[in-house]
Enzyme design. Structure first.
Site, PDB file in Angstrom:
ATOM      1  N   GLU A 140       0.824  -1.207   0.000  1.00  0.00           N
ATOM      2  CA  GLU A 140       0.000   0.000   0.000  1.00  0.00           C
ATOM      3  C   GLU A 140       0.857   1.255   0.000  1.00  0.00           C
ATOM      4  OE1 GLU A 140      -2.939  -2.999   1.327  1.00  0.00           O
ATOM      5  OE2 GLU A 140      -1.007  -2.467   2.210  1.00  0.00           O
ATOM      6  N   THR A 141       0.317   2.293  -0.631  1.00  0.00           N
ATOM      7  CA  THR A 141       0.872   3.644  -0.552  1.00  0.00           C
ATOM      8  C   THR A 141      -0.242   4.565  -0.090  1.00  0.00           C
ATOM      9  OG1 THR A 141       2.524   3.250  -2.284  1.00  0.00           O
ATOM     10  CG2 THR A 141       1.907   5.534  -1.854  1.00  0.00           C
TER      11      THR A 141
END
Length: 291
Positions: free
Chosen positions: A46-47
């Protein structure tokens, strides 16, 4: 355009391990398509993208390498730990706006604790139960006695499944296509598979998380899954404490030990009203992305 993306490891065990997430500040300058391109280029599970909010301290959006998701525990912890280190948080009690509503985030020194909803439990039907076992290459005899695999949701849905022998958990070779198929059918993030043995002192369970539906074969710390597991341990297995430490990442092919602390809020009816999952984040790297 070149973008510098700090990489923050969240839920570190001591000063090592943890689960890395990218954190992008001033994300209001990017379109949804550009955010997805950045997350894909960063290549982590995830970002997080930080923008101004009219209803909370910050707006947070989460992208996997393939799509946007409503919540992400380790990227939340990574973001708030980073903001604290940068001197960008005014108070210990903070908040985030997501596409699924508002959540409180509390700071304790460098540690961040994010709010999750009270749990919703749902039994699997026989077909889905058998598919879950088949996808992990195990039988019903491998399960913890009395621990019925269930769908648990405290903001995102996971199948929580307990294995009695940690060596079996360590040696799993999942069929990711089957996990993805069941995740699509039940609208899951993925599977959170745990054992009560084989963990370090002061840890209540050790877990592995598989989420191929979101392009994540396995990740080393999952706050939005550790919350459901803590609820499951209390309400389904009768472990009556209000605080749990969940170990994750130790049994990956490339180990990255992590620990997630979960604190349950218990109402007058002895049911879980909500919970906070937290830990520390550490700056690991900076990645340059070209749009």
């Amino acid at each position: 355009m070149k973008i510098q993306v700090p990489i923050i490891s969240a839920f570190v065990d001591g000063d090592s391990g943890g689960n890395p997430a990218g954190v992008v500040l001033h994300a209001e300058r990017f379109s949804a398509t550009e955010k997805q391109q950045i997350a894909t280029a960063v290549g982590l599970s995830e970002t997080a993208f930080v923008s101004p909010s009219d209803s909370a301290d910050i707006k947070l959006e989460f992208f996997t390498p393939t799509q946007q998701i409503a919540h992400c525990g380790h990227a939340t912890i990574a973001t708030f730990s980073f903001l604290r280190k940068k001197g960008l948080l005014a108070n210990d009690r903070s908040s985030k706006e997501t596409i699924d509503g508002l959540r409180t985030v509390n700071m304790e020194g460098e540690a961040a604790y994010m709010e999750q909803k009270g749990p919703r439990f749902e039994s699997l039907d026989e077909k889905d139960f058998q598919t879950a076992l088949l996808s992990l290459g195990i039988t019903a005899g491998d399960l913890i006695k009395g621990a019925e695999p269930m769908l648990v949701n405290t903001g995102n849905s996971f199948v929580v499944l307990g294995i009695r022998d940690s060596e079996t958990l360590k040696d799993l070779e999942p069929d990711f296509s089957l996990i993805e198929k069941l995740s699509e059918a039940l609208d899951l993030i993925g599977f959170y598979v745990f054992s009560l043995d084989g963990v370090g002192a002061g840890r209540d369970a050790g877990a592995r998380m598989f989420a191929p539906r979101y392009g994540i074969l396995e990740e080393s710390a999952t706050g939005m899954a550790a919350g459901p597991l803590a609820c499951y341990l209390r309400e389904q297995l009768g472990m009556q404490q209000q605080e749990f430490n969940i170990e994750q990442g130790s049994w990956m092919a490339a180990p990255s030990p992590s620990v997630i602390n979960v604190r349950l809020t218990i109402g007058t009816d002895n049911r879980i009203e909500n919970l906070f999952a937290g830990g520390r984040g550490t700056i690991r790297d900076i990645v340059e992305v070209v749009l």
